[in-house]
Design an enzyme around this catalytic site. Structure first.
Site, PDB file in Angstrom:
ATOM      1  CG  ASP A  37     -53.971  -9.247 -65.476  1.00  0.00           C
ATOM      2  OD1 ASP A  37     -54.474 -10.389 -65.531  1.00  0.00           O
ATOM      3  OD2 ASP A  37     -54.377  -8.292 -66.181  1.00  0.00           O
ATOM      4  CG  ASN A  90     -53.751 -17.947 -68.023  1.00  0.00           C
ATOM      5  OD1 ASN A  90     -54.458 -18.848 -68.476  1.00  0.00           O
ATOM      6  ND2 ASN A  90     -54.266 -16.861 -67.443  1.00  0.00           N
ATOM      7  CE1 TYR A 157     -58.473 -16.868 -77.598  1.00  0.00           C
ATOM      8  CE2 TYR A 157     -59.721 -18.753 -78.384  1.00  0.00           C
ATOM      9  CZ  TYR A 157     -59.078 -18.092 -77.364  1.00  0.00           C
ATOM     10  OH  TYR A 157     -59.017 -18.661 -76.117  1.00  0.00           O
ATOM     11  CE  LYS A 161     -55.521 -18.690 -76.648  1.00  0.00           C
ATOM     12  NZ  LYS A 161     -54.685 -18.571 -75.443  1.00  0.00           N
ATOM     13  CB  THR A 194     -63.186 -16.395 -67.758  1.00  0.00           C
ATOM     14  OG1 THR A 194     -63.111 -16.315 -69.199  1.00  0.00           O
ATOM     15  CG2 THR A 194     -62.740 -17.768 -67.311  1.00  0.00           C
TER      16      THR A 194
HETATM   17  N1  LIG Z   1     -62.649 -18.577 -71.084  1.00  0.00           N
HETATM   18  C1  LIG Z   1     -62.592 -19.470 -72.044  1.00  0.00           C
HETATM   19  O1  LIG Z   1     -63.624 -19.939 -72.554  1.00  0.00           O
HETATM   20  C2  LIG Z   1     -61.246 -19.960 -72.529  1.00  0.00           C
HETATM   21  C3  LIG Z   1     -61.206 -21.143 -73.275  1.00  0.00           C
HETATM   22  C4  LIG Z   1     -59.986 -21.593 -73.753  1.00  0.00           C
HETATM   23  C5  LIG Z   1     -58.821 -20.887 -73.478  1.00  0.00           C
HETATM   24  N2  LIG Z   1     -58.893 -19.745 -72.755  1.00  0.00           N
HETATM   25  C6  LIG Z   1     -57.649 -19.014 -72.511  1.00  0.00           C
HETATM   26  O2  LIG Z   1     -57.453 -18.877 -71.127  1.00  0.00           O
HETATM   27  C7  LIG Z   1     -56.585 -17.750 -70.888  1.00  0.00           C
HETATM   28  C8  LIG Z   1     -57.176 -16.914 -69.785  1.00  0.00           C
HETATM   29  O3  LIG Z   1     -58.391 -16.349 -70.253  1.00  0.00           O
HETATM   30  P1  LIG Z   1     -59.686 -16.206 -69.336  1.00  0.00           P
HETATM   31  O4  LIG Z   1     -60.735 -16.991 -69.965  1.00  0.00           O
HETATM   32  O5  LIG Z   1     -59.344 -16.429 -67.916  1.00  0.00           O
HETATM   33  O6  LIG Z   1     -60.043 -14.681 -69.643  1.00  0.00           O
HETATM   34  P2  LIG Z   1     -60.105 -13.392 -68.699  1.00  0.00           P
HETATM   35  O7  LIG Z   1     -60.346 -12.282 -69.661  1.00  0.00           O
HETATM   36  O8  LIG Z   1     -61.044 -13.600 -67.579  1.00  0.00           O
HETATM   37  O9  LIG Z   1     -58.632 -13.294 -68.098  1.00  0.00           O
HETATM   38  C9  LIG Z   1     -57.530 -12.937 -68.910  1.00  0.00           C
HETATM   39  C10 LIG Z   1     -56.577 -12.060 -68.116  1.00  0.00           C
HETATM   40  O10 LIG Z   1     -55.471 -11.724 -68.981  1.00  0.00           O
HETATM   41  C11 LIG Z   1     -55.149 -10.345 -68.776  1.00  0.00           C
HETATM   42  N3  LIG Z   1     -54.477  -9.801 -69.953  1.00  0.00           N
HETATM   43  C12 LIG Z   1     -55.003  -9.535 -71.176  1.00  0.00           C
HETATM   44  N4  LIG Z   1     -54.072  -8.968 -71.952  1.00  0.00           N
HETATM   45  C13 LIG Z   1     -52.940  -8.885 -71.225  1.00  0.00           C
HETATM   46  C14 LIG Z   1     -51.640  -8.381 -71.488  1.00  0.00           C
HETATM   47  N5  LIG Z   1     -51.331  -7.827 -72.659  1.00  0.00           N
HETATM   48  N6  LIG Z   1     -50.713  -8.466 -70.513  1.00  0.00           N
HETATM   49  C15 LIG Z   1     -51.019  -9.002 -69.312  1.00  0.00           C
HETATM   50  N7  LIG Z   1     -52.243  -9.466 -68.982  1.00  0.00           N
HETATM   51  C16 LIG Z   1     -53.180  -9.409 -69.941  1.00  0.00           C
HETATM   52  C17 LIG Z   1     -56.500  -9.671 -68.540  1.00  0.00           C
HETATM   53  O11 LIG Z   1     -56.352  -8.425 -67.881  1.00  0.00           O
HETATM   54  C18 LIG Z   1     -57.221 -10.725 -67.694  1.00  0.00           C
HETATM   55  O12 LIG Z   1     -57.012 -10.525 -66.310  1.00  0.00           O
HETATM   56  C19 LIG Z   1     -56.453 -17.033 -72.228  1.00  0.00           C
HETATM   57  O13 LIG Z   1     -55.223 -17.369 -72.825  1.00  0.00           O
HETATM   58  C20 LIG Z   1     -57.610 -17.595 -73.028  1.00  0.00           C
HETATM   59  O14 LIG Z   1     -57.372 -17.525 -74.416  1.00  0.00           O
HETATM   60  C21 LIG Z   1     -60.066 -19.258 -72.264  1.00  0.00           C
END
Ligand SMILES: NC(=O)c1ccc[n+]([C@@H]2O[C@H](COP(=O)([O-])OP(=O)(O)OC[C@H]3O[C@@H](n4cnc5c(N)ncnc54)[C@H](O)[C@@H]3O)[C@@H](O)[C@H]2O)c1
Length: 286
Positions: A37, A90, A157, A161, A194
């Site tokens: 991360d 991810n 976004y 995706k 999240t």
């Molecule tokens: N939460 C939702 O509703 C949801 C729904 C669909 C998809 N997603 C996807 O799930 C994945 C995880 O997201 P989440 O919901 O856990 O969000 P989150 O913000 O809780 O976690 C994302 C993590 O990615 C890290 N990150 C961001 N940019 C980065 C970079 N340049 N290099 C390395 N790390 C980086 C952040 O520091 C964070 O720890 C993402 O791809 C998001 O698009 C989330």
């Protein structure tokens, strides 16, 4: 990939949210986990907690948008662990909730850098060595239901995706065509509870300055608030991690943890095939 125990999993964006929940779940399955991360303190704390629970975990500070950092990250993992069996690209960001024409171009670049190039970098620096090792493996790219639908006010976004879904489908066909033992899947959740919507915390400082100059309209602020509310009221990332583990063991490609959104996907496909105007979250007008 039916057997996970003793194998090596790499998860990006593992300091929080879905990435952290997956890393914890993989550790519970007996895997050795590497958590990566850009949040250096967060990812170290997460790995420490997993180690305290009795599993093998290692934290690496990586910004997935920087190819040299991902290359060094891959070098370190293959040197220390020999091979990677499960690669989870991810890390992702949501960006601003704004109309397409109001998004600063810098926001488009940021969201694409993390969500699309971050995945491409992971595939580029890890996959050749995974393929060469000749063992069974699995690549999981985190897409979103936003990669199968196109709702308003999330254009960067959604577009990013959709790209992740397309990249993962391409990868699947390429690996099958070349006789590889690596399977592939794309995770497409709806809202999950999240930190994704905590925009201020996620945005690089340079981008905060750009966005501070764009005056947020009352509607834009209301939209931001409603997204935060939807995220807060959604299912937890642990449930997503449980579904992911089952999908990996069953070799499923599309992973849709929110069955209630499938009808929206069906409706979108119908509007395309029937060449109608797009709908979002409603049946196509006949
Ligand atoms: N939460 C939702 O509703 C949801 C729904 C669909 C998809 N997603 C996807 O799930 C994945 C995880 O997201 P989440 O919901 O856990 O969000 P989150 O913000 O809780 O976690 C994302 C993590 O990615 C890290 N990150 C961001 N940019 C980065 C970079 N340049 N290099 C390395 N790390 C980086 C952040 O520091 C964070 O720890 C993402 O791809 C998001 O698009 C989330």
């Amino acid at each position: 990939m039916k057997e996970l125990e003793g194998k090596v999993a790499v998860v990006t964006g593992a300091a929080a949210g879905i990435g952290l929940a997956m890393a914890e779940r993989f550790a519970n399955e007996g895997m050795k986990v590497v958590l990566a991360d850009r949040d250096v303190g967060g990812v170290q704390e997460a790995a420490n907690r997993i180690v305290d629970g009795g599993a093998t975990a290692h934290a690496i500070a990586v910004d997935v948008t920087i190819p040299g950092e991902v290359e060094a990250f891959a070098d370190e993992v293959f040197r220390d662990f020999g091979n990677v069996h499960l690669l989870c690209n991810n890390a992702g960001v949501l960006g601003r909730v704004q109309s397409s024409w109001q998004q600063p171009v810098e926001n488009w670049r940021w969201v694409f850098d993390v969500n699309v190039l971050g995945v491409a970098h992971g595939q580029h620096y890890f996959l050749p060595r995974m393929i060469e090792a000749g063992e069974q493996g699995y690549v999981l790219n985190t897409g979103s239901i936003a990669g199968l639908l196109s709702g308003p006010f999330f254009a960067p976004y959604n577009a990013s995706k959709h790209a992740v879904v397309a990249m993962t489908e391409c990868l699947h066909h390429e690996l099958r065509a070349t006789g590889s033992r690596i399977e592939v899947g794309v995770l497409c959740p709806g809202w999950v509870h999240t930190g994704l919507a905590d925009l201020e915390a996620k945005m690089p400082d340079s981008l905060k300055m750009v966005n501070a100059k764009v005056e947020a309209s009352r509607q834009a602020t209301e939209r931001d608030d409603s997204v935060r509310k939807m995220v807060a009221e959604s299912i937890g990332p642990d449930k997503i991690a449980e579904i992911v583990v089952d999908a990996i063991k069953e070799g499923r490609f599309y992973i849709l943890p929110h069955p209630e959104r499938k009808e929206d996907v069906r409706n979108r496909m119908e509007t395309i095939l029937e060449e109608r105007i797009p709908t979002f979250g409603a049946p196509p007008a006949k």
